[in-house]
Write an enzyme that holds these catalytic residues in place. Structure first.
Site, PDB file in Angstrom:
ATOM      1  N   ASP A   7      88.103  44.728  62.108  1.00 43.03           N
ATOM      2  CA  ASP A   7      87.305  43.523  62.331  1.00 43.03           C
ATOM      3  C   ASP A   7      87.667  43.003  63.722  1.00 43.03           C
ATOM      4  OD1 ASP A   7      85.638  41.300  61.892  1.00 43.03           O
ATOM      5  OD2 ASP A   7      87.312  40.117  61.116  1.00 43.03           O
ATOM      6  N   GLU A  66      83.151  46.673  62.636  1.00 43.63           N
ATOM      7  CA  GLU A  66      82.027  45.756  62.454  1.00 43.63           C
ATOM      8  C   GLU A  66      81.283  45.575  63.773  1.00 43.63           C
ATOM      9  OE1 GLU A  66      81.715  42.086  59.661  1.00 43.63           O
ATOM     10  OE2 GLU A  66      82.495  41.383  61.575  1.00 43.63           O
ATOM     11  N   ASP A 138      90.953  37.789  58.525  1.00 42.37           N
ATOM     12  CA  ASP A 138      90.519  38.899  59.376  1.00 42.37           C
ATOM     13  C   ASP A 138      90.902  40.244  58.748  1.00 42.37           C
ATOM     14  OD1 ASP A 138      89.443  37.325  61.642  1.00 42.37           O
ATOM     15  OD2 ASP A 138      91.512  36.647  61.801  1.00 42.37           O
TER      16      ASP A 138
END
EC number: 3.1.21.10
Length: 168
Positions: A7, A66, A138
């Site tokens: 992420d 992502e 996260d």
């Protein structure tokens, strides 16, 4: 198959590693790379070094990152894009195949709804990886990205098997 989900973030870059065996998934590790304060180049180098250490320690077979979303603050979006560059560069340098997923695709794969909130995502990650201790939001997002990638890999494997069977 061992999957690392990443992420991207300039301040906090989340990572999560899972093992998959067919439809079974198990948690390996998760954490957050924190960049130092100071100039952008030094912060990016810090993320690069930390994420490189994670890959060396856990030796994933594949990676998932992502995709960046664009918001109204162009400067913040650009900085996030640079952190995402690190998230792509480190596994690419290690020779790993990399999947990229939109935030809504990750949420849909993990929660079943493309506009789920962070609490719902973290809850479903805990449901799919029983006993996991998540180090922060996260890291939870990174584990969700890894789970999403595992689902896509399973489906691709089923499709390949069906195509081989049909052509035989």
């Amino acid at each position: 198959m061992r999957v690392i989900g990443i992420d991207p973030g300039l301040r906090n870059l989340g990572w999560g590693v899972i093992d998959t065996d067919g439809t079974r998934m198990s948690h390996v590790a998760n954490g957050i790379c924190h960049s130092r304060t100071g100039e952008l180049a030094a912060r990016l180098l810090s993320l690069y070094d930390q994420l490189s250490d994670v890959l060396t320690e856990f030796a994933p077979d594949t990676a998932a990152v992502e995709q960046t979303f664009v918001n109204k603050d162009a400067v913040a979006t650009l900085k996030l894009g640079q952190a995402r560059g690190i998230a792509l560069l480190v596994p690419a340098k290690a020779g790993l195949p990399i999947g990229e997923y939109a935030p809504n695709a990750v949420k849909k794969a993990v929660v079943g709804v493309g506009h789920a909130d962070k609490v719902q995502v973290e809850h479903m990650v805990k449901m799919q990886l029983p006993g996991v201790k998540i180090t922060g939001a996260d890291a939870a997002d990174a584990l969700a990205i890894a789970i999403c990638h595992a689902f896509h890999a399973q489906n691709a494997g089923r499709l390949d098997a069906a195509l081989r069977k049909a052509s035989a």
